[in-house]
Scaffold this active site. Sequence first.
Site, short mmCIF file in Angstrom:
data_model
loop_
_atom_site.label_atom_id
_atom_site.label_comp_id
_atom_site.label_asym_id
_atom_site.label_seq_id
_atom_site.Cartn_x
_atom_site.Cartn_y
_atom_site.Cartn_z
N ASP A 49 -4.13 2.63 -4.90
CA ASP A 49 -2.68 2.55 -4.73
C ASP A 49 -2.30 1.26 -4.01
O ASP A 49 -1.32 1.21 -3.29
CB ASP A 49 -2.17 3.77 -3.96
CG ASP A 49 -2.82 3.90 -2.60
OD1 ASP A 49 -3.83 3.21 -2.36
OD2 ASP A 49 -2.31 4.68 -1.78
N ASP A 67 0.86 -1.18 0.00
CA ASP A 67 0.00 0.00 0.00
C ASP A 67 0.90 1.24 0.00
O ASP A 67 1.73 1.41 0.89
CB ASP A 67 -0.86 -0.05 1.27
CG ASP A 67 -1.96 0.98 1.23
OD1 ASP A 67 -2.95 0.74 0.53
OD2 ASP A 67 -1.82 2.03 1.88
N LEU A 68 0.76 2.08 -1.02
CA LEU A 68 1.65 3.25 -1.10
C LEU A 68 1.28 4.24 0.00
O LEU A 68 0.12 4.46 0.29
CB LEU A 68 1.51 3.93 -2.46
CG LEU A 68 1.84 3.06 -3.67
CD1 LEU A 68 1.80 3.89 -4.94
CD2 LEU A 68 3.19 2.38 -3.51
#
Length: 611
Positions: free
Chosen positions: A249, A206-207
Amino acid sequence: MPEAGPNIAEADRLAALHSYDVLDTEQEEAFDEIAALAAQLTGSPIALVSFTDAERQWFKARHGMDASEVRRDHAFSAHAIRDPSRPFVVPDAAADKRFSDNPCVIGPHSIRAYLGVPLVTPEGHAIGTLCVADRVPRPGYKDHVGPLKTLARAVSANLELRRSHRRSRGIALTDPLTGLANRRAVMSALSDQMARANGVAVVLIDLDYFKEVNDGHGHAIGDRLLYEVGARLRQATRQGDIAARLGGDEFVLLLMGVNDRAVAVEVAERITDVLAKPMDIEGGRLRVSATLGVAVAPADADTPDLILRAADEALIAAKGRGRGTIGYANRRDVLRVQRSAAIFRAFDIDYGENGVVHGAQPYLQPIVPLRAGAAGEVEPIAFEVLTRWSAPGLGPIRPDELFAVIGPERASVLSHYVRGQAMDAFAALRRSGRTRARLAINLSMGEVLQPDIGTQIEAQVARAGLSMEAVEIEINEEILLDRVSDVTLQQLVSLQERGARLILDDFGIANSGPVQLLRMKIDGVKLDKQFVQGLGNDPRAEAIVNGAITLAHSLGLDIVAEGVETDNQREALIALGCDAAQGYLFSRPMPCAALDQYLAGSERQKKGLLF
Ligand code: C2E
Ligand code: CA
Ligand code: CA
């Protein structure tokens, strides 16, 4: 900031390239043969079927070339695709200032001449080239354009065939933005792998702060960043493993055959490093970091759904520790996830369209006045409605756990149903004159946010034949915070105006401070059990209880102590001047059917018969 136009065109071009799903695939004879033929027909030592990715030129077929890709900004073909309509010729690179200091020219590849024909899609995007190159100048290269064009058409036809074949299967398995696999592909790969009882490690990625990039730099840059993340993940992925974008993302790597946690840990650490390297995008330099969650099957879970959720739990735990960290699933979390999933499923089976929740029933717990001497007045002043729910195979589930699992929407349905049941039963008791107590109901944030909560409660009260004066509404401090609009609060106020009492529950837990009390005219507060239970063993608890009672009284509010379990607590509360109490010492919550008997008992107590 670059203009949006070219970015969007480039994004479309990349999307077109990805629709062929050709990048990083194995070598194929059909393309190898075309390259060999191109080399032979043009008398060149080098021939390539090459595709222009965001940051690289990747070679599907290569004749006379060892490298499988070069950087896009070094690639001749990256120039060639700029004009899809014509071939690109460089007869002598050393004499051409665009290329004279290009690493492909002065470096080990030693390219001196280039001829490339763009590979153009039916929509007009140049996605790559069929090209030949030589290590000596080739003044006559342009004479070979004809045969090269014919071969380029063969390449394009082949690509088209593959794409339509893939499409005709009717399933889109790639994410158009990054060209990675999508969620559907991940689920199907996980199912296959787990059905064969093969190990698989799941690395969820997960960015961090991606939203800020999107908001600050715009969506075009955000998309490029996602693309670059995708490209890095793809490069960091072994043959046979799967890199995918699940959405937004969030990315995932499936490490096929990996059932060893240590291996997964190593990969996760490597991914963290790979993503941490700065990204040069549209002339700017961006840094991202990512938070990861790792789970390994079959050790952590044995279904595709559960293994993803286990990785998700690990990710959530990692986020709790700080962005950029890696979390690992553990058995306890997984069991909790499994239990939550089971509760969720059971609840969905249990509740019907008509709002009936079969496994639910109200329990009532009396609230009694606190008086020195004790034995005299024990008639309850109110009964609090507490939801009890159980399901076959799971047994009784406490409301705190249940509400957290089923989420605010279902919790509202449940609470509404139980409240209605309690009101009906309680109204009968009031009518028979057995009690003059009020009925206290809890309203959670999710319920208060319903725009018609006021009318809902009014309707229930009316249907049961109760009066609004018989109702107490317990809300918590969260509801008094700024996030809840005045319009919403007004619904509660209008119930209050019709006679209901408004009580602030869990007094002292939230750190919003007493200023929140000013938002609404409440009638009383309920002191949370954690303070009450500290009485006698923690002097600070005594100070807090004392302060809360003083504050409540100075505001003209009644105060009820919750969770009173011992005589000592009861006596301490009386000494501090607390008005009323609730707790196991007086009675545990009981089903409505037991209320009759309880009231008969308190009747007798009142008359001193039990002492
Ligand atoms: P709450 O409003 O703070 O309710 C008091 C909790 O303390 C209840 O837990 C009650 O069973 C427990 N309790 C009572 N006396 C004692 C005692 O002497 N010792 C100890 N250790 N505990 C005691 P319960 O029933 O598990 O409910 C938990 C929470 O769930 C409640 O906290 C309330 O916020 C919520 N809840 C329960 N039923 C409903 C409902 O129907 N609707 C809504 N919105 N919330 C509900
Ligand atoms: Ca309560
Ligand atoms: Ca409480």
